[in-house]
Design an enzyme around this catalytic site. Structure first.
Site, mmCIF file in Angstrom:
data_model
loop_
_atom_site.group_PDB
_atom_site.id
_atom_site.type_symbol
_atom_site.label_atom_id
_atom_site.label_comp_id
_atom_site.label_asym_id
_atom_site.label_seq_id
_atom_site.Cartn_x
_atom_site.Cartn_y
_atom_site.Cartn_z
ATOM 1 N N GLY A 97 22.888 53.199 18.138
ATOM 2 C CA GLY A 97 23.678 52.524 19.150
ATOM 3 C C GLY A 97 25.137 52.510 18.728
ATOM 4 O O GLY A 97 25.450 52.759 17.551
ATOM 5 N N GLN A 138 33.680 49.333 18.169
ATOM 6 C CA GLN A 138 33.535 50.208 16.991
ATOM 7 C C GLN A 138 34.387 51.465 17.103
ATOM 8 O O GLN A 138 34.614 52.143 16.099
ATOM 9 C CB GLN A 138 32.064 50.618 16.803
ATOM 10 N N CYS A 157 24.904 49.726 9.919
ATOM 11 C CA CYS A 157 25.908 49.787 10.981
ATOM 12 C C CYS A 157 26.922 50.867 10.641
ATOM 13 O O CYS A 157 27.338 50.966 9.484
ATOM 14 C CB CYS A 157 26.593 48.423 11.088
ATOM 15 N N LEU A 158 27.309 51.653 11.640
ATOM 16 C CA LEU A 158 28.310 52.710 11.394
ATOM 17 C C LEU A 158 29.640 52.107 10.952
ATOM 18 O O LEU A 158 30.441 52.783 10.316
ATOM 19 C CB LEU A 158 28.498 53.569 12.646
ATOM 20 N N HIS A 169 21.999 43.598 18.111
ATOM 21 C CA HIS A 169 22.993 44.097 17.155
ATOM 22 C C HIS A 169 24.208 44.660 17.907
ATOM 23 O O HIS A 169 25.352 44.333 17.572
ATOM 24 C CB HIS A 169 22.348 45.180 16.270
ATOM 25 N N GLU A 170 23.935 45.489 18.937
ATOM 26 C CA GLU A 170 25.041 46.118 19.671
ATOM 27 C C GLU A 170 25.848 45.098 20.474
ATOM 28 O O GLU A 170 27.078 45.173 20.523
ATOM 29 C CB GLU A 170 24.517 47.223 20.599
ATOM 30 N N HIS A 207 28.422 43.032 18.594
ATOM 31 C CA HIS A 207 29.727 43.678 18.396
ATOM 32 C C HIS A 207 30.721 43.270 19.493
ATOM 33 O O HIS A 207 31.926 43.215 19.251
ATOM 34 C CB HIS A 207 29.576 45.211 18.439
#
Ligand code: ZN
Length: 184
Positions: A49, A54, A103-104, A145-146, A149
């Site tokens: 995701g 991000q 996480c990226l 999680h997404e 953000h």
């Protein structure tokens, strides 16, 4: 389409509350291109995701897609591409379960986070149409999680037991068991 630079933990954009989009904005070529670029960026970095903050855009957009049939992600399953704009979450069952999340924007780190495992999500798709669906298990965790953000939150904020915060190498060596699934 282009691959966008991913903001890493410490960049202020990851801590901002992202703003909602209007119907006109959603349909604009600028936002449609941004969504395409987010999808390409998620694929490039093997994420499950990606949220707009991000890639340095403080907007309420998340994209999710995964195919985790590999050994590394067994039991996590598959989810075809979902584009979520202005999403809302309703918890249907407060019972929590945990995953080792990654996480990226927090590369090389894993942490065990417990979250409700049955939720309903409502959002606008990339055509501005209202959508809603029920998610359980790994997918429920990915949504949460997404969407965190979009409110300036990272998974590291939600780790109860700091002993379950690890570099990926140490996670694999000391914490990985076949029963636990991962999120990256
Ligand atoms: Zn993330």
């Amino acid at each position: 389409m282009s691959i966008l630079k991913v903001a890493r933990m410490g960049h202020p954009v990851l801590r901002e509350k992202a703003r909602e989009l209007t119907q006109a904005e959603i349909k604009s070529p600028k936002i449609q291109t941004l969504i395409d670029d987010m999808i390409e960026t998620m694929h490039e970095y093997d994420g499950v995701g990606l949220a707009a903050p991000q890639i340095h855009e403080s907007l309420r957009i998340s994209v999710i897609e995964f195919d985790l049939e590999s050994e590394r992600y067994k039991n996590a399953g598959q989810q075809s591409l979902i584009v979520c704009i202005n999403p809302k979450i309703k918890v249907l069952d407060k019972k929590t379960s945990g995953y080792w999340e990654g996480c990226l924007s927090v590369p090389g780190i894993r942490g065990f986070v417990k979250r409700p495992q049955k939720i309903e999500v409502q959002f606008l798709d990339r055509n501005g149409e209202k959508q809603s669906l029920t998610a359980e298990g790994f997918l429920a965790t990915v949504f949460q999680h997404e969407f965190d953000h979009l409110d300036g939150q990272l998974f590291v904020d939600k780790i109860d037991n700091k002993e379950q915060l690890a570099f990926t190498e140490e996670y694999v060596r000391y914490h990985h068991t076949s029963e636990e699934e991962e999120l990256d």
